[in-house]
Design a protein around this motif. Structure first.
Motif, short mmCIF file in Angstrom:
data_model
loop_
_atom_site.label_atom_id
_atom_site.label_comp_id
_atom_site.label_asym_id
_atom_site.label_seq_id
_atom_site.Cartn_x
_atom_site.Cartn_y
_atom_site.Cartn_z
N GLU A 104 46.87 -23.57 -58.31
CA GLU A 104 47.17 -22.79 -59.52
C GLU A 104 48.61 -22.30 -59.57
OE1 GLU A 104 45.29 -22.73 -61.96
OE2 GLU A 104 43.18 -22.66 -61.41
N ALA A 115 51.12 -23.41 -62.50
CA ALA A 115 51.67 -22.39 -63.41
C ALA A 115 53.19 -22.51 -63.48
CB ALA A 115 51.26 -21.00 -62.94
N TYR A 161 41.05 -30.25 -64.50
CA TYR A 161 42.35 -29.63 -64.30
C TYR A 161 43.35 -29.84 -65.43
CZ TYR A 161 40.36 -29.58 -59.59
OH TYR A 161 39.53 -29.41 -58.51
#
Length: 207
Positions: A90, A94, A123
């Motif tokens: 993540e 990001a 995803y």
């Protein structure tokens, strides 16, 4: 220099994929000697990675070679995909979303038939980057230089304008041999710092 470009691997980089021990557990359940599953299925795994067989054939071969009934086949394939897909990185994802407008982004993955559909659903890699090049779709695995050339061609960039990120040393070395810049993924902090430097250098050269 054209727009800077960053190409990333999936497994071990965008997906965190620690060894779950699923193969060993199945060998114990099936009363098989250690290493038997990979020995019996090695050519199936290799064929699936370059798309020379499809998912139905993979399932047929797995069931036949390991003598699995329908219920056990589903469980076996479920365990395979659970380790393959891992969990999303993540933090890195990001960061990439934040630089999306500053550079070309791509993925180059040694993959397996069925990966695109599952990774898109889980995803959204297709929305994270401009182009995804899977080995099972082009029929070529890294570190073959043709895999890197295919990724650059798909993105419309020159190798020298690209930074390639992978967690496997031989793939990083192959990218460098082709003229790309390359970074060995070990953790997010160093990887993000390296990507940021590459993107900033590209901006500076473009004025």
């Amino acid at each position: 220099m054209t727009a800077p470009c960053v190409i990333l691997d999936i497994g071990g980089v965008l997906e965190l994929t620690p060894d779950t021990g699923w193969v060993q557990r199945w060998e114990e359940q099936l009363d098989l000697a250690p290493g038997t599953v990979d020995e019996r299925l090695r050519d199936v795994w290799e064929a699936g990675s370059v798309g020379s067989i499809g998912e139905p054939e993979v399932r047929e071969q797995v069931a036949a070679r390991l003598a699995l009934d329908a219920v056990r086949l589903e469980a076996f394939m479920g365990d395979l995909w659970a380790e393959y897909l891992g969990t999303p990185n993540e933090e890195l994802m990001a960061y990439l979303r934040g630089i999306r407008q500053s550079c070309r982004l791509g993925i180059l993955s040694n993959s397996f038939v069925g990966a695109r559909e599952r990774e898109t659903a889980l995803y959204g890699f297709d929305e994270l980057v401009d182009e995804i090049v899977y080995s099972h779709e082009i029929g070529i695995n890294k570190p073959d230089p043709r895999a890197f050339e295919a990724a650059c061609a798909a993105l419309g960039v020159r190798p020298e304008d690209c930074l390639f990120v992978d967690d496997v040393v031989i793939n990083v070395e192959a990218a460098r041999a082709l003229g790309m810049q390359a970074h060995l993924y070990e953790d997010n902090a160093r990887t993000i710092t390296r990507i940021a430097a590459h993107v900033e250098a590209g901006r500076a050269l473009r004025g």
